[in-house]
Design an enzyme around this catalytic site. Structure first.
Site, short mmCIF file in Angstrom:
data_model
loop_
_atom_site.label_atom_id
_atom_site.label_comp_id
_atom_site.label_asym_id
_atom_site.label_seq_id
_atom_site.Cartn_x
_atom_site.Cartn_y
_atom_site.Cartn_z
CG HIS A 153 29.39 18.01 57.34
ND1 HIS A 153 30.21 18.08 56.07
CD2 HIS A 153 28.70 19.01 57.06
CE1 HIS A 153 30.42 19.23 55.67
NE2 HIS A 153 29.38 19.93 56.32
CG ASP A 181 33.21 16.58 54.97
OD1 ASP A 181 32.71 16.40 56.26
OD2 ASP A 181 32.82 17.26 54.25
CB SER A 222 28.51 21.80 53.39
OG SER A 222 29.33 22.36 54.46
#
Length: 574
Positions: free
Chosen positions: A227, A172, A478
């Site tokens: 994220h 990620d 996600s």
């Protein structure tokens, strides 16, 4: 980067050494070089063949490039070469399968069409100093984790909280290792960053912003985007009496960073991260991203010019080889299905590709037989769709009978239409977030207090013995994928055996992990009648016909993942 100060919303990624096999080293630059050169991945026709390797390097030189490093696991050479003409020239050589310019493979972007403002929407209550324990021995913010209730994560913890010998790789944007809920489970020794920040790309655009560290390489415990940290917390935030806890709070988190600060993922870092994770013995790799610049990588789309066709074929082959390599070495691969509200079995026309560089997109008809959404449609990847608190597929979530293995809580702001829960930020998924990223976005002030902007965007602070941690509400596939990755880690913890290749760790064949996950999931039939999201304000394009039955269907796959059933399942049962 994701915006904060309004609603924090996240998508699936969206949302891709000196000359030697990739080793645990930091990344090399991906930017324009001397005389306008750029970086390419050159994929050879085979792996482990010295003659093919030599012929491939010769082909790179003949095409005007220079090999700078390689990933021998997948037969990929990395080269600096002229910005034009190189792909077609080098691919003409018999030893070369194809080539692709260094451009994004994945991205972390906002869910399309979700209203960013929360005007009139109740904000979450702010948290003060945490108590030693939350209700029933849980962490204080665990009461806000409706997803834990849905998948029985808290109940599973009493049976199997996760073993320190199990390692989950997060491919990620990075992981903030200073977060008090991440630090106890973060493995700095194994973590690697395969990305170099790009302050200016080959088009002259400012991609990642000014470099913050020497060589433009962030430390392994750094995350400018947020994220990756959010994803990591869903998997394995520590159960320590403060903040919140992850699905598998006892396992270790390994950062295998493949994403730029800007949220883009390039092909070579993704391939390097996958093969490195396999080599060091990771048990699970979570991939909350989708492939860019092509929403779909097609093998031979008539709409694409020759170089684009070569690059997409190369991406499909390179990612496929890396996934096969990881699977063969014991890695369970979990991926998010994406947030384009699309049946991946019958995809719509693609009008957004390529989405990098800017203004390069053109319309393409997509053939499901020859066009793939990667990595989730790659080999051995468990594709995960997202549901809201009601258990209904979130309006944004992709789906598909062949592509969906499991469903999991991903959040859905619009859930609960006609009730007080409609458009409440608590419908989203709460998890860890870097303080530095929130300060940069104005959601937290310099003194560490959550600002009114942060409150509107769903940002919380919770303090405990390890310091104050920050938490954000996001939604997207996600957020669904790491729920499954956490349960997969619990399965390995419960049923894995000592790994002879990596002493001090556990291992379990990924096909066996998959069988347990699918068999233990809560069967969930297609909704009747067809789900329509028009009443929530969506266009008819969002309507989602569901095919299949309670045993397997396009919305839920084999069902909603169930942590308790998974850790009490008999893994030997056929």
């Amino acid at each position: 980067m994701l915006g904060v100060g309004v609603l924090l919303v996240c998508a699936a990624v969206a949302t891709f050494a000196p000359v030697a096999a990739v080793a645990p080293v930091e990344a090399a630059p991906v930017r324009a070089g001397a005389a306008g050169s750029v970086e390419y991945t050159v994929l050879l026709t085979s792996t482990g063949d010295a003659a093919v390797r030599a012929a491939g390097e010769a082909a790179v030189r003949a095409a005007g490039g220079q090999v700078t490093r390689e990933n021998a696991a997948v037969g990929a050479l990395v080269a600096q070469a002229p910005a034009t003409g190189f792909v077609e020239r080098v691919t003409a050589a018999d030893a070369v399968f194809g080539a692709a310019r260094a451009r994004p493979v994945g991205s972390t972007v906002a869910v399309p069409g979700v209203a960013p403002e929360l005007a009139g929407v109740p904000a979450p209550a702010q948290e003060g100093p945490a108590q030693e324990e939350g209700p029933s021995g849980l962490d204080p913010l665990d009461t806000k984790l409706w997803g834990h209730t849905m998948i029985e994560a808290a109940a599973a913890r009493s049976v199997e909280p996760g073993d320190r010998r199990v390692q989950v790789g997060v491919l990620d944007s990075g992981i903030d290792a200073t977060h008090p809920d991440i630090a106890p489970n973060f493995d700095a020794e194994l973590s690697r960053n395969f990305v170099t920040d790009v302050p200016q790309d080959s088009t002259g655009a400012d991609l990642d912003g000014p470099c913050e560290f020497a060589g433009c390489v962030d430390p392994v415990g750094h995350d400018d985007s947020g994220h990756g940290t959010h994803v990591a917390g869903i998997v394995a935030a520590a159960a320590d009496g403060a903040g919140l806890s992850g699905v598998a709070p006892g396992v270790r988190l390994v950062n295998i960073r493949g994403g730029q600060d800007a949220g883009l993922l390039f092909l070579q870092p993704v391939v390097d991260a996958l093969t490195y994770g396999a080599d060091v013995g990771l048990d699970v790799i979570n991939m909350s991203f989708y492939v860019d610049p092509w929403l779909y990588n097609c093998l031979d789309n008539p709409a694409d010019p020759p170089e684009a066709r070569i690059e997409q074929r190369t991406t499909v082959e390179a990612v496929g080889r890396a996934l096969e390599y990881a699977h063969a070495r014991g890695v369970t691969l979990v991926g998010s299905l994406g947030n384009n509200h699309e049946d991946l079995g019958t995809p719509r026309a693609d009008r957004s590709s390529p989405d990098y560089p800017a203004a390069a997109a053109y319309p393409r008809t997509i053939d499901n037989a020859t066009c793939l959404s990667l990595p989730v449609e790659g080999p051995h990847v468990l594709g995960v769709s997202a549901v809201g608190p009601s258990g209904v597929k979130a309006d944004y979530s992709n789906y598909g009978l062949e592509q969906t293995a499991l469903a999991a809580p991903g959040g859905w702001l619009q859930d609960g239409f006609g009730t007080p829960d409609f458009q409440r930020v608590e419908n989203l998924v709460l998890s860890t977030y870097p303080r530095s990223a929130l300060v940069a976005k104005g959601a937290v002030d310099a003194a560490g207090a959550v600002t009114p902007v942060g409150t509107a965007g769903g940002v919380l602070r919770s303090c405990g013995p390890g310091g104050c941690g920050y938490y954000a509400y996001l939604q997207g596939t996600s957020m669904a994928s790491p729920q499954v990755s956490g349960v997969a880690a619990l399965v390995v913890s419960a049923f894995g055996t000592p790994d002879p290749l990596h002493p001090g760790t556990l291992t379990m064949p990924p096909d066996e992990v998959e069988r347990v996950l699918l068999r233990s999931a809560t069967p969930t039939p297609c909704p009747a009648p067809v789900v329509s999201y028009v009443r929530e304000g969506r266009s008819p394009e969002f309507d989602a016909p569901c095919t299949g039955d309670a045993k397997a269907n396009g919305h839920y796959g084999r069902g909603i993942v169930d942590a308790l059933a998974a850790v009490t399942e008999d893994p030997t049962r056929e």
